[in-house]
Design a protein around this motif. Structure first.
Motif, PDB file in Angstrom:
ATOM      1  N   ALA A   1     -12.500  12.999 -61.186  1.00 12.23           N
ATOM      2  CA  ALA A   1     -11.964  13.699 -62.388  1.00 12.23           C
ATOM      3  C   ALA A   1     -12.742  13.468 -63.542  1.00 12.23           C
ATOM      4  O   ALA A   1     -12.906  14.502 -64.385  1.00 12.23           O
ATOM      5  CB  ALA A   1     -10.610  12.783 -62.708  1.00 12.23           C
ATOM      6  N   ASP A   2     -13.485  12.288 -63.557  1.00 15.09           N
ATOM      7  CA  ASP A   2     -14.700  12.088 -64.569  1.00 15.09           C
ATOM      8  C   ASP A   2     -15.844  13.180 -64.541  1.00 15.09           C
ATOM      9  O   ASP A   2     -16.217  13.598 -65.682  1.00 15.09           O
ATOM     10  CB  ASP A   2     -15.098  10.832 -64.595  1.00 15.09           C
ATOM     11  CG  ASP A   2     -14.148   9.895 -65.195  1.00 15.09           C
ATOM     12  OD1 ASP A   2     -12.907  10.103 -65.652  1.00 15.09           O
ATOM     13  OD2 ASP A   2     -14.182   8.485 -64.857  1.00 15.09           O
TER      14      ASP A   2
ATOM     15  N   ARG B   1     -17.355  20.621 -66.667  1.00 14.84           N
ATOM     16  CA  ARG B   1     -16.212  21.542 -67.219  1.00 14.84           C
ATOM     17  C   ARG B   1     -16.850  22.396 -68.576  1.00 14.84           C
ATOM     18  O   ARG B   1     -16.570  23.915 -68.191  1.00 14.84           O
ATOM     19  CB  ARG B   1     -14.875  21.049 -67.664  1.00 14.84           C
ATOM     20  CG  ARG B   1     -13.955  22.091 -67.852  1.00 14.84           C
ATOM     21  CD  ARG B   1     -12.468  21.534 -68.380  1.00 14.84           C
ATOM     22  NE  ARG B   1     -11.454  22.639 -68.228  1.00 14.84           N
ATOM     23  CZ  ARG B   1     -10.696  22.308 -67.147  1.00 14.84           C
ATOM     24  NH1 ARG B   1     -10.642  21.565 -66.362  1.00 14.84           N
ATOM     25  NH2 ARG B   1      -9.787  23.235 -67.172  1.00 14.84           N
TER      26      ARG B   1
ATOM     27  N   SER C   1     -14.699  16.538 -65.602  1.00 17.69           N
ATOM     28  CA  SER C   1     -14.673  16.623 -67.156  1.00 17.69           C
ATOM     29  C   SER C   1     -16.206  16.661 -67.696  1.00 17.69           C
ATOM     30  O   SER C   1     -16.263  17.490 -68.758  1.00 17.69           O
ATOM     31  CB  SER C   1     -14.036  15.226 -67.836  1.00 17.69           C
ATOM     32  OG  SER C   1     -12.755  15.207 -67.389  1.00 17.69           O
ATOM     33  N   ALA C   2     -17.046  16.254 -66.997  1.00 14.35           N
ATOM     34  CA  ALA C   2     -18.434  16.254 -67.626  1.00 14.35           C
ATOM     35  C   ALA C   2     -19.212  17.403 -67.615  1.00 14.35           C
ATOM     36  O   ALA C   2     -19.786  18.115 -68.384  1.00 14.35           O
ATOM     37  CB  ALA C   2     -19.261  15.182 -66.897  1.00 14.35           C
TER      38      ALA C   2
ATOM     39  N   GLN D   1     -10.671   8.912 -59.766  1.00 13.36           N
ATOM     40  CA  GLN D   1     -10.940   8.910 -61.361  1.00 13.36           C
ATOM     41  C   GLN D   1     -12.414   9.330 -61.291  1.00 13.36           C
ATOM     42  O   GLN D   1     -12.590  10.099 -62.448  1.00 13.36           O
ATOM     43  CB  GLN D   1     -10.716   7.399 -61.665  1.00 13.36           C
ATOM     44  CG  GLN D   1     -10.909   7.280 -63.049  1.00 13.36           C
ATOM     45  CD  GLN D   1     -10.083   8.228 -63.822  1.00 13.36           C
ATOM     46  OE1 GLN D   1      -8.763   8.233 -63.720  1.00 13.36           O
ATOM     47  NE2 GLN D   1     -10.389   9.168 -64.907  1.00 13.36           N
TER      48      GLN D   1
END
Length: 105
Positions: free
Chosen positions: A36-37, A43, A40-41, A33
């Motif tokens: 993935a976080d 991207r 996302s930050a 997780q």
């Protein structure tokens, strides 16, 4: 042919419950997780279609890995790595290093 019902296993746990109860698996889930976080930050900072050629990799005590589809993508990631590390630091992550790795097929 008649199908027999599968035997039940006494004291069996549903998979989700087993994952929740296992400390090592809970740690793995938390690291996945976290990766993935982080992805996302950063991207939005990946130029053009580069994001579709990058995947989040493992997080460990020494840093985080980004997995590049090929050497050209890895080279571009290395160029923008300081910016990516800055974004993560601005969002509260303790960033020691982002490792760039080329995925093998």
């Amino acid at each position: 042919m008649s199908s027999k019902p599968l035997p039940t296993v006494p004291d069996s746990l549903p998979l989700a419950e087993a994952l929740r109860r296992s400390a090592p698996l809970a740690n793995l889930r938390a690291r996945l997780q976290d990766s993935a976080d982080r992805f996302s930050a950063i991207r939005g900072a990946l130029p053009g279609a580069l994001a579709s050629h990058v995947m989040p990799g493992p997080v460990d005590d020494e840093g985080w890995s980004l997995l590049a589809a090929n050497a050209a993508v890895a080279a571009k990631l290395r160029q923008i790595k300081p910016r990516l590390e800055s974004i993560l630091q601005e969002r509260g992550w303790q960033v020691s290093s982002i490792r760039i790795k080329v995925q093998s097929n």
